[in-house]
Write a protein that holds these residues in place. Sequence first.
Motif, PDB file in Angstrom:
ATOM      1  N   TRP A  33       0.863  -1.181   0.000  1.00 29.41           N
ATOM      2  CA  TRP A  33       0.000   0.000   0.000  1.00 29.41           C
ATOM      3  C   TRP A  33       0.897   1.228   0.000  1.00 29.41           C
ATOM      4  CZ3 TRP A  33      -0.021   3.909   3.756  1.00 29.41           C
ATOM      5  CH2 TRP A  33      -0.928   4.947   3.506  1.00 29.41           C
ATOM      6  N   ALA A  34       0.708   2.102  -0.996  1.00 33.95           N
ATOM      7  CA  ALA A  34       1.446   3.363  -1.057  1.00 33.95           C
ATOM      8  C   ALA A  34       0.448   4.512  -0.906  1.00 33.95           C
ATOM      9  CB  ALA A  34       2.192   3.482  -2.375  1.00 33.95           C
ATOM     10  N   ARG A  35       0.825   5.486  -0.122  1.00 34.15           N
ATOM     11  CA  ARG A  35      -0.078   6.620   0.115  1.00 34.15           C
ATOM     12  C   ARG A  35      -0.387   7.368  -1.174  1.00 34.15           C
ATOM     13  NH1 ARG A  35       1.331  11.709   1.114  1.00 34.15           N
ATOM     14  NH2 ARG A  35       3.506  11.089   1.409  1.00 34.15           N
ATOM     15  N   ARG A  36       0.641   7.514  -2.030  1.00 31.89           N
ATOM     16  CA  ARG A  36       0.445   8.226  -3.304  1.00 31.89           C
ATOM     17  C   ARG A  36       0.172   7.230  -4.425  1.00 31.89           C
ATOM     18  NH1 ARG A  36       5.259  10.862  -4.775  1.00 31.89           N
ATOM     19  NH2 ARG A  36       6.416   9.857  -3.102  1.00 31.89           N
ATOM     20  N   ASP A  37      -0.868   7.489  -5.188  1.00 29.41           N
ATOM     21  CA  ASP A  37      -1.226   6.577  -6.271  1.00 29.41           C
ATOM     22  C   ASP A  37      -0.125   6.489  -7.329  1.00 29.41           C
ATOM     23  OD1 ASP A  37      -3.250   4.789  -7.382  1.00 29.41           O
ATOM     24  OD2 ASP A  37      -3.310   6.222  -9.046  1.00 29.41           O
ATOM     25  N   SER A  38       0.644   7.586  -7.500  1.00 26.63           N
ATOM     26  CA  SER A  38       1.711   7.569  -8.509  1.00 26.63           C
ATOM     27  C   SER A  38       2.773   6.527  -8.169  1.00 26.63           C
ATOM     28  CB  SER A  38       2.354   8.958  -8.627  1.00 26.63           C
ATOM     29  OG  SER A  38       2.887   9.366  -7.375  1.00 26.63           O
ATOM     30  N   VAL A  39       3.055   6.360  -6.860  1.00 28.02           N
ATOM     31  CA  VAL A  39       4.027   5.349  -6.432  1.00 28.02           C
ATOM     32  C   VAL A  39       3.478   3.951  -6.690  1.00 28.02           C
ATOM     33  CG1 VAL A  39       5.261   4.378  -4.441  1.00 28.02           C
ATOM     34  CG2 VAL A  39       5.103   6.863  -4.707  1.00 28.02           C
ATOM     35  N   ALA A  40       2.197   3.737  -6.316  1.00 31.25           N
ATOM     36  CA  ALA A  40       1.579   2.426  -6.514  1.00 31.25           C
ATOM     37  C   ALA A  40       1.527   2.072  -8.006  1.00 31.25           C
ATOM     38  CB  ALA A  40       0.168   2.419  -5.925  1.00 31.25           C
ATOM     39  N   GLU A  41       1.192   3.058  -8.820  1.00 30.44           N
ATOM     40  CA  GLU A  41       1.088   2.803 -10.259  1.00 30.44           C
ATOM     41  C   GLU A  41       2.447   2.470 -10.869  1.00 30.44           C
ATOM     42  OE1 GLU A  41      -0.800   4.734 -14.326  1.00 30.44           O
ATOM     43  OE2 GLU A  41      -1.005   5.801 -12.420  1.00 30.44           O
ATOM     44  N   ALA A  42       3.478   3.170 -10.412  1.00 25.18           N
ATOM     45  CA  ALA A  42       4.831   2.880 -10.925  1.00 25.18           C
ATOM     46  C   ALA A  42       5.240   1.451 -10.594  1.00 25.18           C
ATOM     47  CB  ALA A  42       5.830   3.873 -10.334  1.00 25.18           C
ATOM     48  N   ILE A  43       4.922   1.008  -9.364  1.00 27.03           N
ATOM     49  CA  ILE A  43       5.273  -0.364  -8.975  1.00 27.03           C
ATOM     50  C   ILE A  43       4.497  -1.369  -9.828  1.00 27.03           C
ATOM     51  CG2 ILE A  43       5.112  -2.058  -7.093  1.00 27.03           C
ATOM     52  CD1 ILE A  43       5.636   0.307  -5.141  1.00 27.03           C
ATOM     53  N   ARG A  44       3.213  -1.084 -10.044  1.00 24.92           N
ATOM     54  CA  ARG A  44       2.375  -2.007 -10.832  1.00 24.92           C
ATOM     55  C   ARG A  44       2.823  -2.082 -12.290  1.00 24.92           C
ATOM     56  NH1 ARG A  44      -2.010   0.545  -8.348  1.00 24.92           N
ATOM     57  NH2 ARG A  44      -2.450   1.705 -10.261  1.00 24.92           N
ATOM     58  N   THR A  45       3.141  -0.939 -12.855  1.00 23.20           N
ATOM     59  CA  THR A  45       3.384  -0.905 -14.307  1.00 23.20           C
ATOM     60  C   THR A  45       4.839  -1.116 -14.695  1.00 23.20           C
ATOM     61  OG1 THR A  45       3.550   1.510 -14.233  1.00 23.20           O
ATOM     62  CG2 THR A  45       1.383   0.578 -14.732  1.00 23.20           C
ATOM     63  N   THR A  46       5.770  -0.696 -13.838  1.00 19.17           N
ATOM     64  CA  THR A  46       7.190  -0.818 -14.194  1.00 19.17           C
ATOM     65  C   THR A  46       7.938  -1.850 -13.357  1.00 19.17           C
ATOM     66  OG1 THR A  46       8.021   0.857 -12.631  1.00 19.17           O
ATOM     67  CG2 THR A  46       7.168   1.644 -14.767  1.00 19.17           C
ATOM     68  N   GLY A  47       7.307  -2.298 -12.242  1.00 21.98           N
ATOM     69  CA  GLY A  47       8.007  -3.229 -11.353  1.00 21.98           C
ATOM     70  C   GLY A  47       9.111  -2.570 -10.561  1.00 21.98           C
ATOM     71  N   MET A  48       9.043  -1.226 -10.449  1.00 24.81           N
ATOM     72  CA  MET A  48      10.059  -0.493  -9.677  1.00 24.81           C
ATOM     73  C   MET A  48       9.395   0.628  -8.878  1.00 24.81           C
ATOM     74  SD  MET A  48      13.524  -0.452 -11.943  1.00 24.81           S
ATOM     75  CE  MET A  48      13.094   0.517 -13.341  1.00 24.81           C
ATOM     76  N   ASN A  49      10.097   1.087  -7.842  1.00 28.07           N
ATOM     77  CA  ASN A  49       9.653   2.236  -7.059  1.00 28.07           C
ATOM     78  C   ASN A  49      10.691   3.341  -7.255  1.00 28.07           C
ATOM     79  OD1 ASN A  49       8.937   4.149  -5.142  1.00 28.07           O
ATOM     80  ND2 ASN A  49       8.478   2.655  -3.542  1.00 28.07           N
ATOM     81  N   PRO A  50      10.539   4.135  -8.327  1.00 30.74           N
ATOM     82  CA  PRO A  50      11.592   5.103  -8.672  1.00 30.74           C
ATOM     83  C   PRO A  50      11.783   6.206  -7.640  1.00 30.74           C
ATOM     84  CG  PRO A  50       9.636   5.446 -10.036  1.00 30.74           C
ATOM     85  CD  PRO A  50       9.400   4.182  -9.270  1.00 30.74           C
TER      86      PRO A  50
END
Length: 334
Positions: A33-50
């Motif tokens: 669970w990430a507070r910011r949706d941009s972080v969650a989306e990056a993990i889902r779509t790129t497999g990374m937490n930039p």
Amino acid sequence: MSALSHVAVLGGGSWGTAFAKILADAGSEVTIWARRDSVAEAIRTTGMNPDYLPGVRLPERVTATSDAPKAIAGAGLVVLAVPSQTLRGNLAEWAGVLDPDATLVSLMKGIELGTTKRMSEVIVETAGVAPDRVVVVSGPNLAPEIAAEQPAATVVAGTDIDRATVVQRAITTPYFRPYTNDDVIGAELGGAVKNVIALAYGIATAMGLGDNTRAMLITRGLAETARLGVALGADPLTFAGLAGMGDLVASCSSPLARNRMFGEHLGRGETLEQAQAATRQTAEGVKSCLAIRDLSRAHGVEMPITEQVERVCHEGVNPRTAVIALMSRTTKPE
């Protein structure tokens, strides 16, 4: 290794993300669970937490969401990796969706402001769970090194050793070695107070003070941590281990450690606000030093390094004045 069908990691920062990688590498299915949706989306779509672990590819078993109830639903293991001062507010919202027998794992290293409660105590109180359902993970665990699969070890502390063993098995990988312990108080205090000592170490480093001074801060910092721990019922031997000396050495000596780096900014004469802007991550020791000072006073325990860090952080005292105050204390036996 013992994989779990579903684990929730609540907190998408560097350590929460690295811990999710450990769990997945050990075979579990993990939702961050990430507070910011941009972080969650990056993990889902790129497999990374930039934002927090740039360049680290996460296993396919890791996914992410910004919907906490969705992450928690059906999780037998719920890992709490939020900033310590936000735990109570967050957990109050999440408590109703926890599985009735879920094990709650605390990665947080802080003491709550106002109440002076340890994180496991806040969890028990806020989630309405028995203390034996809470397990604490603490040790020299710098997230970037672990994410790079450099060998590391940690302490898994719980009053229910069976639960602690389940967590131990769920995070055992070729690069991460967990040890169980039943001293929750010692593990939590070691993790909380070392952040404050690391601030002092960073301040001293930026002031150009040498290895003698820094060795003194580590050694005497460990002594005041153990004094407080014993007063609260901890096993003094815990402070000689990974959750005590191990964590303290890593946090003081590593430029990756955010409390040490925050301290360096203060030691260069920057204000609290300037240091916060420069580091951009939570330095738990800045707030915890207030709570630890209150806790030590309530139990009649002398913690001179903590006192001076609090004065530098919150009373605007010049670091050089703080060093003079430390060195001019009345002499006594070690």
